[in-house]
Design an enzyme around this catalytic site. Structure first.
Site, PDB file in Angstrom:
ATOM      1  N   ASP A   1      16.717  51.125 -13.333  1.00 25.77           N
ATOM      2  CA  ASP A   1      16.541  52.568 -13.257  1.00 25.77           C
ATOM      3  C   ASP A   1      15.859  52.957 -11.941  1.00 25.77           C
ATOM      4  O   ASP A   1      14.936  52.281 -11.478  1.00 25.77           O
ATOM      5  CB  ASP A   1      15.671  53.003 -14.445  1.00 25.77           C
TER       6      ASP A   1
ATOM      7  N   GLU B   1      20.913  51.555 -10.361  1.00 22.90           N
ATOM      8  CA  GLU B   1      21.069  53.006 -10.438  1.00 22.90           C
ATOM      9  C   GLU B   1      20.424  53.560  -9.172  1.00 22.90           C
ATOM     10  O   GLU B   1      19.221  53.777  -9.119  1.00 22.90           O
ATOM     11  CB  GLU B   1      20.384  53.595 -11.671  1.00 22.90           C
TER      12      GLU B   1
END
Length: 567
Positions: A226, A286
Site C-alpha cells: 500500500d 500500489e
C-alpha cells in the site's frame, strides 16, 4: 521489434514474447478480495476469513491464478483496516490466525496463490508504537519512529508545512504533551488516525522485515504494498499545497511521493523474498506514479515484481488514448525487463461498469450520490466488458476486483448515514468517497443479503440491481458477464496471452484498437476493440474465439471487443 507478419498492411511491434517457462507472476491474473465484503460466515454483517475460505471455489472456477486480500489485521477500522494496529495479528472482526492459516491452506489446495496487503506508510494511531510516542514526549526514541515536528510561529501553533491530506484537510495534527500543554505536530498523509512512519528509522525497517517473514513463514505467496511510493519524504519539508490524491503529471515533484529513497527499502525486501527460494514470492506496488518511466523504476529486477498500471485505469474510453497508454506502458516496462500489470477497478475507485457509463470528458469522481448525474448502466456495462476483453489480451499480469466478473455497478444511492469512508467526514461530504465500490458481493439471487450473510445483515446495503447479477443467476447463462470472464480467462490461459508478443495494427481506423498477440508457441490471436459508431470488419478467415458482445453480420459493433484466431 516485431513478432511476425500480420494480415494487415501496417503494424508495428510493441513487445516481444516471454519464454513459455517464464515465472508464474509475469502473466498471473490475480483476484482482489475485499474481506469485509466477500462473505460473512459469522452473520454479523461483516465478511470474515472463514467466509473467504468457504467461497474460494468460485475463484478456482473463474480461472484466476491467485487471490489478493485487503487488510484483515488488528485495527480500529477507522479506514476499513488500512489503519493497522498490529501487522502480525488478525482482527477479531475477521477471525483468528488459525482462520488465516486455514484460508491459506485451502487456497493452496485449490491451486490458488495468496497475496496479502502490507501497509508500510503509516500505522493506526492505536498502534502501541504511536501510543508510546505520545507518552514519551519530544526528542524521544519513541517519537523517532514517526514524523513529529515542532510547529511554526512563536508558540508553535501553526503546522510545520502547508501539506494537505489525501482524505481532506491538512496533513498535520498537533498533540497534547504528557504535561498537558500543546505540543508537537505529527504527519498523516491520509487520516489523523493514520500517522506516517519515519522510514529513516532502523527500528521501522527491522519491524517490517519481521512482518514480511511472519507472513511468508505462514505460507503467503506475496504482498501488495500500500502507498508504495510514499514511504520517504523530502527531509527539507518544502512548501507544497497541492492535493496529493490520484495521478499527478510529474509525481515526484510532491515532496512525499516517489522520492528516490524508497528504492533501497524495496531492494532489501526483494532480497528477503528471494531468500525463500521456490516457489517465488512476489511484491506488487500500489504506486500512483507518473510518468511511466518513473513507475518502471519500481519494477527493476531487484525491486518489485509488479506495479499496478493506474495510467491504464485512468485512460478514458477513446481509441487513441488507449493506444497511446498501451504503447507507453509497454515501452517503459520493457526498458527494465518487467511485465506490465493491468487493472481497471479496485477498492479505491469507481467500478468500471459505472465509470464507463459517465461522460468521458470529466475527471473521475470520488463517489457518486443519488443527487449526482447517474451513469448509463447499459452503456457502462457494455464498455466495461469490452475494456476487460481488451485488458486480458495484453501481455503481462492483470488484477480483477471482486464482483467485476458479475458486472457489478457502483452503488450510487447510498444514504449518507451509512457511509464509512473517512474522506466523506473529512471533506464534510464534498467528496462522497469509496463506499460505493465496496458493497458486499452478490452470491444468491433472492437469498438474505444475496447470500453474503445468512442473517441478511450487511455492513453496507446492496443496491437492487445486484439481485439479477448474483453468481447463481449468471452461472451457465450464455452471454452473462460471469461466463464472459470465465471464457476470457480460459482462452487467455490456453493461448498464453499474458506471455505473448504484441503488434499494434495501425490500419484499424481512428476509432478502433487492434493488436496481434503472438504466443510463445507462435499461435496468433487478433484483438479488436471498436470504440466508434461504425462497425469494424474482421480479416477474412479470422475465427472468433470470444467476444464481449454480439457481432453484427460478422462485424464488430460499437463498444465491443473480440479475440479471433488467425491462420
Amino acid at each position: 521489434m516485431t513478432t511476425g507478419p500480420t494480415p494487415f498492411d501496417h503494424s508495428v511491434g510493441l513487445h516481444d514474447p516471454d519464454p513459455a517457462d517464464a515465472p508464474w507472476w509475469r502473466d498471473a491474473v490475480i483476484y482482489q478480495v475485499y474481506p469485509r465484503s466477500w462473505a460473512d460466515a459469522s452473520g454479523d454483517g461483516v465478511g470474515d476469513l472463514p467466509g473467504i475460505t468457504s467461497r474460494l471455489e468460485h475463484l478456482r472456477d473463474l480461472g484466476v491464478d491467485a487471490v489478493w486480500l485487503s487488510p484483515f489485521y488488528r485495527s480500529p477500522q477507522r479506514d476499513a483496516g488500512y489503519d493497522v494496529a498490529d501487522h502480525r495479528d488478525v482482527d477479531p472482526l475477521f477471525g483468528t490466525l488459525d482462520d488465516a492459516d486455514a484460508m491459506i491452506a485451502r487456497a493452496h489446495d485449490l491451486g490458488l496463490r495468496v497475496v496479502v496487503d502490507l501497509v508500510p506508510n503509516h500505522t493506526s494511531s492505536d498502534h502501541a508504537w504511536f501510543q508510546a510516542a505520545l507518552g514519551a514526549g519530544p526528542g524521544s526514541p519513541e517519537r523517532e519512529r514517526y514524523v513529529f515536528r515542532d510547529g511554526l510561529g512563536d508558540d508553535g501553533s501553526q503546522p510545520p508545512t502547508d501539506w494537505l491530506a489525501n482524505f481532506g484537510g491538512g496533513a498535520w495534527t498537533r498533540v497534547t504533551e504528557p504535561d498537558g500543554t500543546p505540543g508537537q505536530w505529527y504527519l498523516h498523509l491520509f487520516d489523523p488516525s493514520q500517522p506516517d512512519l519515519n522510514w529513516t528509522n532502523p527500528q521501522v525497517r527491522e519491524d517490517f522485515e519481521t512482518t514480511l517473514r511472519f507472513w511468508l513463514d505462514r505460507g503467503v505467496d506475496g504482498f501488495r504494498v500500500d502507498v508504495a511510493h510514499g514511504l520517504v519524504k523530502d527531509p527539507t519539508f518544502p512548501p507544497f499545497d497541492k492535493h496529493p490524491g490520484g495521478l499527478m503529471e510529474v509525481t515526484h515533484e510532491a515532496p512525499y511521493w516517489d522520492q528516490d529513497g524508497v528504492h533501497e527499502i524495496y531492494r532489501a525486501w526483494r532480497e528477503l523474498l528471494d531468500s525463500y527460494g521456490e516457489p517465488v514470492r512476489i511484491m506488487c506496488a500500489e504506486a500512483w506514479v507518473n510518468p511511466a518511466e518513473r513507475l518502471a523504476r519500481y519494477v527493476r529486477e531487484d525491486e518489485f515484481h509488479q506495479a499496478f498500471n493506474f495510467d491504464f485505469l485512468e485512460t478514458p474510453w477513446r481509441a487513441e488514448a488507449l493506444r497511446a497508454g498501451v504503447r507507453r506502458s509497454l515501452a517503459a516496462n520493457d526498458s527494465v525487463g518487467a511485465p506490465s500489470t493491468w487493472v481497471l477497478s479496485n477498492h479505491d475507485v469507481l467500478r468500471h461498469a459505472s465509470r464507463f457509463g459517465l461522460p468521458d470528458d470529466r475527471p473521475r469522481p470520488n463517489g457518486i450520490g443519488a443527487d449526482d448525474p447517474q451513469p448509463d448502466a447499459e452503456l457502462g456495462l457494455r464498455r466495461a466488458r469490452a475494456a476487460t476483453t481488451l485488458m486480458l489480451a495484453l501481455p503481462g499480469g492483470a488484477y480483477v476486483y471482486q464482483g467485476e466478473e458479475l458486472g457489478l455497478p457502483e452503488h450510487t444511492a447510498l444514504p449518507d448515514e451509512v457511509r464509512q469512508d473517512p474522506t466523506f467526514a473529512r471533506t464534510d461530504g464534498l467528496e462522497l468517497g469509496r463506499d460505493g465500490c465496496r458493497v458486499p458481493m452478490a452470491w444468491e439471487q433472492g437469498a438474505p443479503a444475496l447470500g453474503f450473510s445468512s442473517t441478511g445483515a450487511a455492513w453496507l446495503p446492496q443496491p437492487p440491481a445486484y439481485s439479477d447479477l448474483a453468481v447463481d443467476a449468471q452461472t451457465g447463462v450464455e452471454g452473462s458477464t460471469l461466463e464472459l470472464y470465465r471464457r476470457l480467462l480460459a482462452v487467455r490461459r490456453d493461448r498464453r496471452l499474458g506471455l505473448a508478443g504484441l503488434d499494434e495494427v495501425e490500419d484499424m481506423g481512428d476509432d478502433a484498437v487492434g493488436y496481434v498477440a503472438t504466443s510463445p508457441d507462435g499461435t496468433r490471436t487478433l484483438v479488436v476493440a471498436n470504440l466508434g459508431a461504425q462497425t469494424v470488419a474482421l480479416p477474412e478467415g479470422a475465427v472468433v474465439l470470444v467476444a464481449s458482445g454480439d457481432l453484427v453480420d460478422g462485424r464488430v459493433p460499437t463498444d465491443t471487443a473480440v479475440w479471433a484466431e488467425l491462420a
